[in-house]
Write a protein that holds these residues in place. Structure first.
Motif, short mmCIF file in Angstrom:
data_model
loop_
_atom_site.label_atom_id
_atom_site.label_comp_id
_atom_site.label_asym_id
_atom_site.label_seq_id
_atom_site.Cartn_x
_atom_site.Cartn_y
_atom_site.Cartn_z
N THR A 67 0.83 -1.21 0.00
CA THR A 67 0.00 0.00 0.00
C THR A 67 0.87 1.26 0.00
O THR A 67 0.61 2.21 -0.75
CB THR A 67 -0.92 0.01 1.24
N TYR A 68 1.89 1.25 0.81
CA TYR A 68 2.83 2.38 0.90
C TYR A 68 3.50 2.63 -0.46
O TYR A 68 3.58 3.77 -0.93
CB TYR A 68 3.87 2.06 1.98
N VAL A 69 3.96 1.56 -1.10
CA VAL A 69 4.68 1.70 -2.38
C VAL A 69 3.74 2.15 -3.49
O VAL A 69 4.10 3.02 -4.31
CB VAL A 69 5.34 0.35 -2.75
N VAL A 70 2.54 1.60 -3.54
CA VAL A 70 1.60 1.94 -4.61
C VAL A 70 1.23 3.43 -4.56
O VAL A 70 1.01 4.06 -5.60
CB VAL A 70 0.33 1.06 -4.50
N LEU A 71 1.18 4.00 -3.37
CA LEU A 71 0.81 5.41 -3.23
C LEU A 71 1.99 6.36 -3.39
O LEU A 71 1.79 7.56 -3.64
CB LEU A 71 0.16 5.63 -1.86
N LEU A 72 3.22 5.86 -3.28
CA LEU A 72 4.40 6.74 -3.35
C LEU A 72 5.47 6.23 -4.32
O LEU A 72 6.66 6.27 -4.01
CB LEU A 72 5.02 6.88 -1.95
N PRO A 73 5.10 5.78 -5.51
CA PRO A 73 6.12 5.21 -6.41
C PRO A 73 7.13 6.22 -6.93
O PRO A 73 8.32 5.91 -7.04
CB PRO A 73 5.28 4.62 -7.55
N LEU A 106 -6.72 -0.02 4.30
CA LEU A 106 -7.41 1.26 4.14
C LEU A 106 -6.91 2.31 5.13
O LEU A 106 -6.61 3.45 4.71
CB LEU A 106 -8.92 1.06 4.26
N PRO A 107 -6.81 2.01 6.41
CA PRO A 107 -6.30 3.03 7.34
C PRO A 107 -4.88 3.51 7.00
O PRO A 107 -4.59 4.72 7.07
CB PRO A 107 -6.33 2.33 8.70
N VAL A 108 -4.00 2.58 6.63
CA VAL A 108 -2.64 2.98 6.26
C VAL A 108 -2.66 3.81 4.98
O VAL A 108 -1.92 4.80 4.86
CB VAL A 108 -1.75 1.73 6.08
N ALA A 109 -3.50 3.45 4.03
CA ALA A 109 -3.61 4.21 2.78
C ALA A 109 -4.06 5.65 3.06
O ALA A 109 -3.53 6.60 2.47
CB ALA A 109 -4.59 3.52 1.84
N ILE A 110 -5.01 5.81 3.97
CA ILE A 110 -5.47 7.15 4.33
C ILE A 110 -4.35 7.95 4.97
O ILE A 110 -4.12 9.12 4.64
CB ILE A 110 -6.69 7.06 5.27
N VAL A 127 -1.06 7.55 4.63
CA VAL A 127 -0.05 7.88 3.63
C VAL A 127 -0.54 8.97 2.70
O VAL A 127 0.20 9.91 2.35
CB VAL A 127 0.34 6.62 2.83
N PHE A 128 -1.80 8.89 2.28
CA PHE A 128 -2.36 9.90 1.37
C PHE A 128 -2.36 11.28 2.03
O PHE A 128 -2.02 12.29 1.39
CB PHE A 128 -3.78 9.50 0.97
N VAL A 129 -2.73 11.35 3.29
CA VAL A 129 -2.76 12.62 4.00
C VAL A 129 -1.35 13.20 4.11
O VAL A 129 -1.13 14.39 3.86
CB VAL A 129 -3.38 12.44 5.41
N VAL A 130 -0.39 12.35 4.45
CA VAL A 130 1.00 12.82 4.56
C VAL A 130 1.50 13.32 3.22
O VAL A 130 2.16 14.37 3.14
CB VAL A 130 1.90 11.68 5.09
N ARG A 131 1.21 12.59 2.16
CA ARG A 131 1.68 12.99 0.82
C ARG A 131 1.12 14.35 0.42
O ARG A 131 1.81 15.16 -0.23
CB ARG A 131 1.27 11.94 -0.21
N SER A 132 -0.11 14.63 0.77
CA SER A 132 -0.74 15.89 0.39
C SER A 132 -0.25 17.06 1.23
O SER A 132 -0.43 18.23 0.83
CB SER A 132 -2.26 15.77 0.53
N MET A 133 0.41 16.79 2.36
CA MET A 133 0.81 17.87 3.27
C MET A 133 2.32 18.11 3.31
O MET A 133 2.77 19.06 3.95
CB MET A 133 0.32 17.54 4.70
N GLY A 165 2.33 5.64 8.84
CA GLY A 165 1.78 4.36 8.40
C GLY A 165 2.16 3.24 9.34
O GLY A 165 1.35 2.35 9.64
N GLY A 166 3.41 3.27 9.82
CA GLY A 166 3.86 2.24 10.76
C GLY A 166 3.12 2.28 12.07
O GLY A 166 2.75 1.23 12.64
N VAL A 167 2.87 3.48 12.59
CA VAL A 167 2.11 3.62 13.84
C VAL A 167 0.70 3.07 13.67
O VAL A 167 0.19 2.34 14.54
CB VAL A 167 2.08 5.09 14.29
#
Length: 490
Positions: A319-325, A439-443, A445-451, A466-468
């Protein structure tokens, strides 16, 4: 001296897994850092040529090893349980001799014919690859002796050999060569010296666990383990072919630059299976022991528990990799973003591999090695045909599609077979537990990427958050009170 006098009477799987997990994570980090160092220091084209050389070395060492890596994992624990130390010593010495002789022959053959395989670089560029080929006998011995230490359930020595030796020393020496010399010949020399040093470490580790204890009293049980070796060598070579056919085919149709980009994406995806790699380093000997004692219920429960955890860790990482390639590939420098789609496809395929878990080793350790051989041969052919069909038109994306589909099909076939043969399967509840963090990790990561801005800050912050989230969800939904009891009992 008794076979296992140097070892504790009983080590829990939790102890073995913790040692293996830490070691394999470090090993994967060292291996990944090596790719980054080469790409940053010498560029994608040099990385592509180095990758082709390593493919030839690994294929050559696997053939030279005669399938002894898997044979050691099966027969060392078997002979230990029977108290036959002289048979272990015979197997170890035979493995070293076969590996050296086979490695020398394979090295000579590849050295003589390397100039005939000259697809994407001029003839003068074969020099560094010819130097790399000298490491084949060393690596063949390393594989056999590393498997021997695992047969003794001594994961710490395997960590010394494979992770600190094979990966850590290689990173150190090649890094020094790039800094001091800055040539492809320099990194080839560094790799060969690292493999020679690691072989010495492997020999010392084998002596420490007791692999030579009965010398000079030796029993060579060729009739017992050579037939098994002859079968498993095909499984080993074909399984390796599934992982490296893409590089060999790519080198026939594209330049070295795209090969280097593909290697960066592939190694990133392979990093995702760190949990499964740790499990696979200790699982075969334990599976062999449980099968020898006819404890199939324990083996089934152990498999289910391991798949639940390795699957959850890997799917979360995917999930982490797919959102931040794009951010991840920026680690390697400029020009690697062309492999974004490749990274996503290969990451998803590695997720499938982790969800199936060590099913291939269950087949190998329970007398179904012929089934595993057929699996690997058939899927190797599919992988080869797929790459030959797709790479000319789609380049590195075609290689990713063919390799990803082959990896997925191979592991799905393994899972279907162990379910049919032994009744091994996952409950719907376990599957939901594995997928619960996605889903929670994806959310997060997505929030962090946008900020955040800047790929390093984004990657680090997303990994922390995501790890937490994963740890909290694991404690709440994945952890089972029976897990630790089962692992301790094994």
């Amino acid at each position: 001296m008794p076979v296992n006098s140097r070892l504790p009477d009983k080590q829990s799987l939790l102890q073995l897994a913790s040692i293996s997990f830490i070691g394999r994570v470090l090993g994967r980090v060292f291996s990944y850092a090596l790719i980054v160092v080469i790409s940053r220091g010498l560029g994608s084209e040099a990385l592509g040529r180095f990758t082709l050389g390593i493919v030839l070395v690994r294929v050559g060492s696997t053939v030279a090893n005669f399938g002894l890596e898997t044979t050691m994992r099966k027969y060392v624990p078997t002979y230990r349980s029977r108290g036959k130390s002289e048979k272990i010593t015979g197997l170890v010495i035979g493995g070293i001799v076969f590996s050296i002789l086979g490695g020398a022959i394979i090295t000579l053959l590849l050295y003589l014919f390397i100039d005939q395989y000259n697809p994407f670089f001029n003839r003068s560029a074969t020099g560094p690859i010819k130097i790399l080929l000298l490491s084949i006998p060393f690596l063949a011995v390393i594989k056999a002796l590393d498997a021997t230490t695992l047969g003794y359930d001594e994961t710490r020595y395997s960590v010394y050999i494979r992770d600190f030796g094979q990966e850590g020393i290689t990173l150190l020496l090649i890094g020094l060569m790039i800094f001091q010399v800055g040539t492809e010949t320099g990194i080839a020399i560094g790799y060969v010296v690292a493999m020679a040093g690691t072989m010495v470490i492997a020999i010392i580790a084998t002596q420490r666990v007791g692999g030579f204890d009965s010398f000079p009293s030796i029993s060579f049980e060729f009739k017992e383990w050579v037939p098994y070796t002859l079968v498993t060598i095909f499984a080993s070579v074909t399984q390796l072919a599934i992982g490296w056919t893409d590089i060999l085919v790519l080198s026939m149709f594209v330049t070295s630059g795209p090969v280097g980009e593909y290697q960066a994406a592939y190694q990133t995806s392979a990093l995702l299976t760190f949990a499964l790699v740790a499990v696979n380093s200790i699982f075969p000997s334990i599976a062999s022991r449980l099968y020898e004692k006819d404890q199939m219920d324990n083996l089934r429960q152990l498999y289910q528990t391991l798949v639940k955890w390795t699957g959850a860790l890997t799917v979360t990482s995917v999930t982490y990799v797919v959102l931040l390639p794009v951010e991840i590939l920026s680690i390697f420098g400029t020009g690697f973003q062309n492999a974004t789609q490749v990274l996503i496809l290969l990451a998803i395929a590695q997720g499938v591999v982790a969800l199936v878990g060590p099913a291939g080793y269950i087949l190998l350790m329970t007398g179904r090695e012929r089934i595993e051989m057929v699996n690997n041969v058939v899927l190797s052919c599919i992988n080869l045909v797929g790459n030959l069909f797709l790479v000319p038109s789609y380049g590195i994306l075609g290689a990713a599609i063919a390799t990803g589909v082959s990896l997925s099909l191979l592991n799905i076939a393994r899972f279907a077979e162990i379910r049919y043969l032994f009744g091994f399967s996952l409950s719907l509840g376990d599957i939901l537990k594995v997928l619960s963090p996605v889903l929670p990790v994806a959310i997060a990561v997505f929030v962090v990427r946008s900020m955040t801005h800047g790929y390093i800050l984004t990657l680090v912050t997303a990994a922390i958050f995501g790890g937490v989230v994963f740890i909290l969800l694991s404690y709440k939904f994945i952890t089972d009170e029976n897990d630790e009891m089962l692992l301790e009992a094994v």
